[in-house]
Enzyme design. Structure first.
Site, mmCIF file in Angstrom:
data_model
loop_
_atom_site.group_PDB
_atom_site.id
_atom_site.type_symbol
_atom_site.label_atom_id
_atom_site.label_comp_id
_atom_site.label_asym_id
_atom_site.label_seq_id
_atom_site.Cartn_x
_atom_site.Cartn_y
_atom_site.Cartn_z
ATOM 1 C CB SER A 154 -0.874 -0.006 1.258
ATOM 2 O OG SER A 154 -1.398 1.272 1.523
ATOM 3 C CE1 TYR A 211 -6.234 4.600 -1.598
ATOM 4 C CE2 TYR A 211 -4.500 4.513 0.049
ATOM 5 C CZ TYR A 211 -5.745 4.113 -0.414
ATOM 6 O OH TYR A 211 -6.494 3.238 0.327
ATOM 7 C CB THR A 265 -6.690 2.583 -4.810
ATOM 8 O OG1 THR A 265 -5.961 1.373 -4.570
ATOM 9 C CG2 THR A 265 -7.983 2.561 -4.020
ATOM 10 C CE LYS A 283 -7.846 -2.870 -3.478
ATOM 11 N NZ LYS A 283 -8.284 -1.806 -2.570
ATOM 12 C CG HIS A 316 -11.150 0.947 0.096
ATOM 13 N ND1 HIS A 316 -10.408 1.569 -0.881
ATOM 14 C CD2 HIS A 316 -10.382 0.995 1.212
ATOM 15 C CE1 HIS A 316 -9.254 1.972 -0.361
ATOM 16 N NE2 HIS A 316 -9.217 1.638 0.911
HETATM 17 C C1 LIG Z 1 -7.305 -2.024 7.395
HETATM 18 C C2 LIG Z 1 -7.453 -1.858 5.923
HETATM 19 C C3 LIG Z 1 -6.637 -0.951 5.249
HETATM 20 C C4 LIG Z 1 -6.732 -0.838 3.866
HETATM 21 N N1 LIG Z 1 -5.863 -0.022 3.199
HETATM 22 C C5 LIG Z 1 -5.913 0.051 1.856
HETATM 23 C C6 LIG Z 1 -4.953 0.811 1.143
HETATM 24 O O1 LIG Z 1 -4.055 1.387 1.723
HETATM 25 N N2 LIG Z 1 -5.071 0.863 -0.205
HETATM 26 C C7 LIG Z 1 -6.063 0.213 -0.886
HETATM 27 O O2 LIG Z 1 -6.148 0.292 -2.109
HETATM 28 N N3 LIG Z 1 -6.954 -0.547 -0.230
HETATM 29 C C8 LIG Z 1 -6.901 -0.646 1.115
HETATM 30 N N4 LIG Z 1 -7.793 -1.442 1.772
HETATM 31 C C9 LIG Z 1 -8.774 -2.221 1.014
HETATM 32 C C10 LIG Z 1 -8.208 -3.596 0.638
HETATM 33 O O3 LIG Z 1 -7.230 -3.476 -0.355
HETATM 34 C C11 LIG Z 1 -9.299 -4.529 0.097
HETATM 35 O O4 LIG Z 1 -10.007 -3.866 -0.918
HETATM 36 C C12 LIG Z 1 -10.269 -5.002 1.180
HETATM 37 O O5 LIG Z 1 -9.601 -5.217 2.393
HETATM 38 C C13 LIG Z 1 -10.965 -6.280 0.747
HETATM 39 O O6 LIG Z 1 -11.895 -6.686 1.689
HETATM 40 P P1 LIG Z 1 -11.610 -7.808 2.812
HETATM 41 O O7 LIG Z 1 -10.780 -7.126 3.858
HETATM 42 O O8 LIG Z 1 -12.979 -8.134 3.288
HETATM 43 O O9 LIG Z 1 -10.880 -8.935 2.173
HETATM 44 C C14 LIG Z 1 -7.696 -1.578 3.158
HETATM 45 C C15 LIG Z 1 -8.503 -2.496 3.840
HETATM 46 C C16 LIG Z 1 -8.379 -2.642 5.209
HETATM 47 C C17 LIG Z 1 -9.236 -3.650 5.923
#
Ligand SMILES: Cc1cc2nc3c(=O)[nH]c(=O)nc-3n(C[C@H](O)[C@H](O)[C@H](O)COP(=O)(O)O)c2cc1C
Length: 387
Positions: free
Chosen positions: A107, A130, A156, A252, A276
């Site tokens: 990330s 981002y 993203t 994404k 997300h």
């Molecule tokens: C704690 C947390 C932080 C996240 N940070 C980012 C991020 O920095 N960049 C991003 O594109 N998605 C981020 N996401 C989204 C994840 O990439 C992903 O889309 C999502 O976790 C999928 O759902 P799941 O946790 O139910 O598997 C984050 C998700 C969580 C839970």
């Protein structure tokens, strides 16, 4: 240590081991958390067809995603702040993913920097971007990812502004943590976590501190982050970033068929159907529900992947059978990391592989590349009759 046989076991250990503020950060969705919950519960609405007397010897889970060989069609989704869930978390997760033969996505909001992960793993990984207002910072970030040999850029698109997450607001989430009285009380019960954190120098946003103008300390960092997500991001900018990057591009955060069409027109190599993890627009469709229409719309032009709510190999199988080329996991790997570091991420992947393999066999299939809707029983109203 309790016996771990399913992702929920890792979740329970993670919850005990990690400070409340970081547990809540991982486990929350935005507003009422409806989409966060439905990402999971909509998987449960899909049933599997049990088939018998089919030769199940010599099964295969290996395939390719965006041209890369993988041991199973699963990728580690980008998750911010994972170096706060476990010291040097991104390095540990990248190592586990590499050994397992699946992609790891770093990330932008990681604790370990791009350079740290590259140096410590010596392997290509994917970098999630981002789009920031600071154009100079953005351009340098892309250059840094190229220099680190990142094999795909995951852009993203669903976070131009931050969804409101009540738990984070109430906890005053920051990295390093703000030492309020209640945070200190909670931290004092997390010895294992604390000792490991004391041993690392990586305790803030490694891709940002020392790289963005005016970011020298935690206070300036938090206000910089608050102002930096680019609200003017549009398809022209996506196109420009594609040109700047020049390599494999994954978009994404697509949840709508019209946006999927735009993404295919821009020339993305893959898209990830995602909300997300229910952290942005609460009330949006779950990813597994949105997936089939998007596959119908653009599946012949671009690889369609999905994430959101994947907590088992059965979920992976359902996503693939609904047309996804890959299922990404977010919280499932973070539970493993928070619970047991690198070994925990490996364990999460092993659990998912075992469940995927067994379920595939019991559905009468031998090869993950042949999964299709025929193995599923999907309620007629699954996609909804929305006006
Ligand atoms: C704690 C947390 C932080 C996240 N940070 C980012 C991020 O920095 N960049 C991003 O594109 N998605 C981020 N996401 C989204 C994840 O990439 C992903 O889309 C999502 O976790 C999928 O759902 P799941 O946790 O139910 O598997 C984050 C998700 C969580 C839970």
């Amino acid at each position: 240590m309790p016996v771990v046989t399913e992702i929920e076991d890792l979740h329970r250990i993670f919850r005990r081991r990690v400070p409340r503020m970081f547990y809540d950060y991982c486990e929350s969705g935005s507003w009422t958390e409806q989409t966060f919950r439905e990402n999971i519960s909509d998987f449960d609405r899909i049933r599997l067809r049990q088939r018998v007397a089919v030769d199940m010897e010599n099964r295969n889970l290996g395939t390719t995603i965006i041209g890369q060989d993988v041991s199973m069609p699963v990728a580690l989704a980008p998750v911010g702040l994972t170096g706060m869930q476990n010291a040097d978390g991104e390095i540990k997760a990248a190592r586990a993913a590499h050994r397992f033969g699946v992609p790891f996505t770093l990330s932008t909001m990681s604790i370990c920097s791009i350079e740290d992960v590259a140096a410590e793993t010596g392997q290509p990984f994917w970098f999630q971007l981002y789009v920031m207002r600071d154009q100079d910072f953005l351009a340098r970030l892309i250059e840094r990812a190229k220099k680190a040999n990142c094999s795909a850029l995951v852009l993203t698109l669903d976070l131009q502004i931050l969804g409101q997450r009540h738990r984070d607001l109430k906890n005053g989430l920051s990295a390093p943590p703000k030492l309020t009285w209640s945070a200190m009380m909670n931290l004092s019960t997390k010895w294992g976590w604390g000792l490991e954190m004391l041993r690392t120098r990586r305790r803030s946003f490694g891709n940002i501190v020392g790289h963005a103008k005016g970011v020298e300390n935690p206070a300036s960092l938090m206000s910089w982050i608050g102002e930096q997500f680019d609200p003017q991001l549009d398809w022209n900018k996506v196109h420009r970033i594609k040109e700047m990057w020049g390599g494999k591009l994954v978009l994404k955060g697509i949840l709508d068929a019209e946006d999927a069409r735009m993404a295919a027109e821009v020339g993305a190599d893959a898209i990830v159907v995602s909300n997300h993890g229910g952290r942005q627009l609460d009330g949006a469709l779950s990813s597994i529900r949105a997936l089939p229409q998007i596959v119908r719309e653009v599946g012949d032009r671009v690889e369609v992947h999905m994430d959101g709510g994947v907590r088992s190999g059965q979920d992976v199988l359902k996503a693939l059978a609904m047309g996804a080329k890959g299922a990404w996991i977010g919280r499932a790997w973070v539970y493993g990391l928070g619970a047991m570091g690198e070994r925990g991420v490996t364990t999460a992947l092993e659990i998912i592989r075992k469940e995927l393999d067994t379920t595939m066999a019991l559905c009468g299939r031998k090869d993950v590349r042949t999964l299709d809707r025929n193995i599923l029983l999907v309620p007629r109203d699954f996609e909804g009759d929305w006006a």
